[in-house]
Design a protein around this motif. Structure first.
Motif, PDB file in Angstrom:
ATOM      1  N   GLN A 260       0.833  -1.211   0.000  1.00 15.33           N
ATOM      2  CA  GLN A 260       0.000   0.000   0.000  1.00 15.33           C
ATOM      3  C   GLN A 260       0.866   1.259   0.000  1.00 15.33           C
ATOM      4  OE1 GLN A 260      -3.518   0.181   2.655  1.00 15.33           O
ATOM      5  NE2 GLN A 260      -2.578   2.011   3.515  1.00 15.33           N
ATOM      6  N   VAL A 261       0.433   2.253  -0.766  1.00 16.98           N
ATOM      7  CA  VAL A 261       1.158   3.519  -0.862  1.00 16.98           C
ATOM      8  C   VAL A 261       0.434   4.569  -0.023  1.00 16.98           C
ATOM      9  CG1 VAL A 261       2.016   5.309  -2.412  1.00 16.98           C
ATOM     10  CG2 VAL A 261       1.928   2.925  -3.178  1.00 16.98           C
ATOM     11  N   SER A 262       1.197   5.327   0.739  1.00 18.03           N
ATOM     12  CA  SER A 262       0.583   6.340   1.596  1.00 18.03           C
ATOM     13  C   SER A 262       1.554   7.490   1.841  1.00 18.03           C
ATOM     14  CB  SER A 262       0.159   5.725   2.938  1.00 18.03           C
ATOM     15  OG  SER A 262       1.280   5.188   3.612  1.00 18.03           O
ATOM     16  N   PHE A 263       1.061   8.526   2.496  1.00 22.78           N
ATOM     17  CA  PHE A 263       1.925   9.595   2.981  1.00 22.78           C
ATOM     18  C   PHE A 263       2.523   9.178   4.312  1.00 22.78           C
ATOM     19  CE2 PHE A 263      -1.367  12.008   0.547  1.00 22.78           C
ATOM     20  CZ  PHE A 263      -0.527  12.543  -0.425  1.00 22.78           C
ATOM     21  N   PRO A 264       3.721   9.675   4.637  1.00 18.03           N
ATOM     22  CA  PRO A 264       4.236   9.418   5.987  1.00 18.03           C
ATOM     23  C   PRO A 264       3.247   9.953   7.025  1.00 18.03           C
ATOM     24  CG  PRO A 264       5.939  10.389   4.586  1.00 18.03           C
ATOM     25  CD  PRO A 264       4.640  10.491   3.833  1.00 18.03           C
ATOM     26  N   GLY A 265       3.010   9.165   8.056  1.00 20.47           N
ATOM     27  CA  GLY A 265       2.071   9.616   9.080  1.00 20.47           C
ATOM     28  C   GLY A 265       1.595   8.466   9.925  1.00 20.47           C
ATOM     29  N   GLY A 266       0.775   8.789  10.928  1.00 22.90           N
ATOM     30  CA  GLY A 266       0.273   7.759  11.814  1.00 22.90           C
ATOM     31  C   GLY A 266      -0.587   8.320  12.918  1.00 22.90           C
ATOM     32  N   ARG A 267      -0.799   7.514  13.929  1.00 21.10           N
ATOM     33  CA  ARG A 267      -1.759   7.823  14.981  1.00 21.10           C
ATOM     34  C   ARG A 267      -1.238   8.894  15.935  1.00 21.10           C
ATOM     35  NH1 ARG A 267      -5.190   3.320  18.417  1.00 21.10           N
ATOM     36  NH2 ARG A 267      -6.546   4.787  19.531  1.00 21.10           N
TER      37      ARG A 267
ATOM     38  N   ASN B 233       2.286  18.009  14.690  1.00 26.18           N
ATOM     39  CA  ASN B 233       3.458  17.361  15.282  1.00 26.18           C
ATOM     40  C   ASN B 233       3.406  15.849  15.105  1.00 26.18           C
ATOM     41  OD1 ASN B 233       4.751  19.694  16.072  1.00 26.18           O
ATOM     42  ND2 ASN B 233       3.918  19.681  18.155  1.00 26.18           N
ATOM     43  N   THR B 234       2.209  15.289  15.114  1.00 26.74           N
ATOM     44  CA  THR B 234       2.071  13.856  14.817  1.00 26.74           C
ATOM     45  C   THR B 234       2.641  13.550  13.436  1.00 26.74           C
ATOM     46  OG1 THR B 234       0.063  13.638  16.158  1.00 26.74           O
ATOM     47  CG2 THR B 234       0.428  11.975  14.458  1.00 26.74           C
ATOM     48  N   ALA B 235       2.243  14.354  12.448  1.00 28.38           N
ATOM     49  CA  ALA B 235       2.716  14.135  11.080  1.00 28.38           C
ATOM     50  C   ALA B 235       4.245  14.220  11.002  1.00 28.38           C
ATOM     51  CB  ALA B 235       2.068  15.150  10.146  1.00 28.38           C
ATOM     52  N   LEU B 236       4.828  15.201  11.691  1.00 33.60           N
ATOM     53  CA  LEU B 236       6.284  15.357  11.661  1.00 33.60           C
ATOM     54  C   LEU B 236       6.985  14.218  12.396  1.00 33.60           C
ATOM     55  CD1 LEU B 236       6.517  19.204  12.354  1.00 33.60           C
ATOM     56  CD2 LEU B 236       6.928  18.037  10.176  1.00 33.60           C
ATOM     57  N   ARG B 237       6.455  13.844  13.554  1.00 32.62           N
ATOM     58  CA  ARG B 237       7.072  12.745  14.313  1.00 32.62           C
ATOM     59  C   ARG B 237       7.038  11.444  13.520  1.00 32.62           C
ATOM     60  NH1 ARG B 237       4.610   8.925  16.705  1.00 32.62           N
ATOM     61  NH2 ARG B 237       2.643  10.063  16.952  1.00 32.62           N
ATOM     62  N   GLU B 238       5.891  11.150  12.936  1.00 36.11           N
ATOM     63  CA  GLU B 238       5.759   9.921  12.172  1.00 36.11           C
ATOM     64  C   GLU B 238       6.664   9.920  10.940  1.00 36.11           C
ATOM     65  OE1 GLU B 238       4.065   7.091  12.492  1.00 36.11           O
ATOM     66  OE2 GLU B 238       3.088   7.518  14.416  1.00 36.11           O
TER      67      GLU B 238
ATOM     68  N   SER C 200      14.109  14.833   9.372  1.00 35.02           N
ATOM     69  CA  SER C 200      14.227  15.679  10.553  1.00 35.02           C
ATOM     70  C   SER C 200      13.065  16.672  10.623  1.00 35.02           C
ATOM     71  CB  SER C 200      15.547  16.459  10.518  1.00 35.02           C
ATOM     72  OG  SER C 200      15.557  17.460  11.522  1.00 35.02           O
ATOM     73  N   PRO C 201      12.303  16.701  11.722  1.00 33.14           N
ATOM     74  CA  PRO C 201      11.209  17.667  11.842  1.00 33.14           C
ATOM     75  C   PRO C 201      11.683  19.112  11.711  1.00 33.14           C
ATOM     76  CG  PRO C 201      10.994  15.972  13.514  1.00 33.14           C
ATOM     77  CD  PRO C 201      12.339  15.779  12.864  1.00 33.14           C
ATOM     78  N   ALA C 202      12.919  19.383  12.143  1.00 34.89           N
ATOM     79  CA  ALA C 202      13.449  20.741  12.083  1.00 34.89           C
ATOM     80  C   ALA C 202      13.663  21.214  10.654  1.00 34.89           C
ATOM     81  CB  ALA C 202      14.764  20.824  12.862  1.00 34.89           C
TER      82      ALA C 202
ATOM     83  N   PHE D  29     -10.380   5.881  11.187  1.00 34.06           N
ATOM     84  CA  PHE D  29      -9.432   6.970  11.423  1.00 34.06           C
ATOM     85  C   PHE D  29      -9.974   8.273  10.842  1.00 34.06           C
ATOM     86  CE2 PHE D  29      -5.745   4.179  12.378  1.00 34.06           C
ATOM     87  CZ  PHE D  29      -5.196   4.923  13.423  1.00 34.06           C
ATOM     88  N   CYS D  30      -9.793   9.347  11.586  1.00 33.64           N
ATOM     89  CA  CYS D  30      -9.957  10.701  11.062  1.00 33.64           C
ATOM     90  C   CYS D  30      -8.558  11.196  10.736  1.00 33.64           C
ATOM     91  CB  CYS D  30     -10.640  11.608  12.078  1.00 33.64           C
ATOM     92  SG  CYS D  30     -12.374  11.181  12.383  1.00 33.64           S
ATOM     93  N   VAL D  31      -8.254  11.307   9.456  1.00 34.24           N
ATOM     94  CA  VAL D  31      -6.899  11.618   9.012  1.00 34.24           C
ATOM     95  C   VAL D  31      -6.784  13.106   8.699  1.00 34.24           C
ATOM     96  CG1 VAL D  31      -5.094  11.098   7.338  1.00 34.24           C
ATOM     97  CG2 VAL D  31      -6.678   9.299   8.068  1.00 34.24           C
ATOM     98  N   HIS D  32      -5.773  13.735   9.281  1.00 34.75           N
ATOM     99  CA  HIS D  32      -5.545  15.173   9.110  1.00 34.75           C
ATOM    100  C   HIS D  32      -4.240  15.367   8.337  1.00 34.75           C
ATOM    101  CE1 HIS D  32      -8.605  16.504  12.166  1.00 34.75           C
ATOM    102  NE2 HIS D  32      -8.450  15.235  12.502  1.00 34.75           N
ATOM    103  N   PRO D  33      -4.334  15.761   7.054  1.00 36.32           N
ATOM    104  CA  PRO D  33      -3.122  15.970   6.257  1.00 36.32           C
ATOM    105  C   PRO D  33      -2.585  17.394   6.410  1.00 36.32           C
ATOM    106  CG  PRO D  33      -5.085  15.716   4.857  1.00 36.32           C
ATOM    107  CD  PRO D  33      -5.544  15.872   6.254  1.00 36.32           C
ATOM    108  N   PHE D  34      -1.263  17.499   6.426  1.00 37.64           N
ATOM    109  CA  PHE D  34      -0.581  18.795   6.488  1.00 37.64           C
ATOM    110  C   PHE D  34       0.434  18.877   5.361  1.00 37.64           C
ATOM    111  CE2 PHE D  34      -2.172  17.977  10.681  1.00 37.64           C
ATOM    112  CZ  PHE D  34      -2.615  19.208  11.117  1.00 37.64           C
ATOM    113  N   VAL D  35       0.450  20.022   4.690  1.00 35.22           N
ATOM    114  CA  VAL D  35       1.424  20.253   3.623  1.00 35.22           C
ATOM    115  C   VAL D  35       2.680  20.848   4.232  1.00 35.22           C
ATOM    116  CG1 VAL D  35       1.906  21.459   1.458  1.00 35.22           C
ATOM    117  CG2 VAL D  35      -0.413  20.635   1.945  1.00 35.22           C
ATOM    118  N   GLY D  36       3.822  20.261   3.898  1.00 38.23           N
ATOM    119  CA  GLY D  36       5.099  20.760   4.389  1.00 38.23           C
ATOM    120  C   GLY D  36       6.073  21.010   3.252  1.00 38.23           C
TER     121      GLY D  36
END
Length: 215
Positions: free
Chosen positions: A80-87, A96-101, A109-111, A129-136
């Motif tokens: 399965q293909v996905s964006f980096p991320g998790g719970r 911060n969840t998105a960056l940590r995952e 590196s989150p920095a 899951f309620c998935v919240h995407p963030f653009v970085g």
């Protein structure tokens, strides 16, 4: 002329602060013709929360997006293909969840990441899951590598490729015993469908609004 990555990041910050395409964009890549916007909303859901990162970074062929591919030998969702991320963890913001995952999965590196803004959250019924995407945006990502046991491969896909209409196609799958037309993105030989494709559709709509066009 297409904007540079830094110009695109600046325009995306402004665009993400305005009303988003939302579930209308999600529905373009929804597996079911009967899907409704109300079915996709996270409002009033008793769900698990997740944060994912849609990361733009410099690539050999212009701005690129990072995706992960699950290992082929896993018992669930192999390949399965996905964006980096998790719970989400207790007391943690979703960004911060998105960056940590992303750090845990691909050694990012989150920095190094400037979070430009959120996309529209999406409810995923099979996993609740309620998935919240963030653009970085990251001017440099260093040496990305799989750093999670479930990640088999990292894809760094040119934004121009994702924006090309030829990348989007449809196949018929059996879902819950019924034949369903499933739209997907063909990315480097990988099928990107379901929730990831739906979030990607909104992201690409926002990118177009910010002035990026495939050349």
């Amino acid at each position: 002329m297409a904007p540079s990555l830094s110009q695109l990041a600046s325009r995306l910050t402004e665009r993400l602060d305005a009303p988003l395409p939302g579930h209308e964009a999600h529905l373009r890549m929804a597996p079911r013709d009967s899907a409704r916007q109300a079915d996709l909303s996270v409002n009033t859901r008793d769900c698990r929360e997740a944060g994912v990162l849609v990361l733009l970074h410099p690539g050999d062929d212009g701005p690129s997006v990072v995706l992960t591919v699950r290992r082929d030998d896993l018992p669930d969702h192999a390949g399965q293909v996905s964006f980096p991320g998790g719970r989400r963890e207790d007391g943690e913001s979703l960004s911060n969840t998105a960056l940590r995952e992303a750090e845990e999965e691909v050694h990012l590196s989150p920095a190094s990441v400037d979070v430009l803004g959120p996309l529209t959250p999406l409810f995923v019924p099979p996993s609740n899951f309620c998935v919240h995407p963030f653009v970085g945006h990251a001017p440099s990502v260093g040496s990305l590598r799989p750093t999670d046991a479930e990640v088999g491969q990292i894809l760094r896909v040119p934004l121009a490729r994702l924006s090309d209409p030829a990348t989007r196609t449809t196949e018929t799958r059996r879902l819950k015993g019924a034949a369903v037309d499933v739209p997907y993105y063909d990315v480097a030989g990988h099928t990107v469908w379901g929730a990831t494709a739906m979030m990607l559709a909104e992201f690409l709509a926002v990118v177009r609004d910010a002035g990026f066009r495939a050349e």
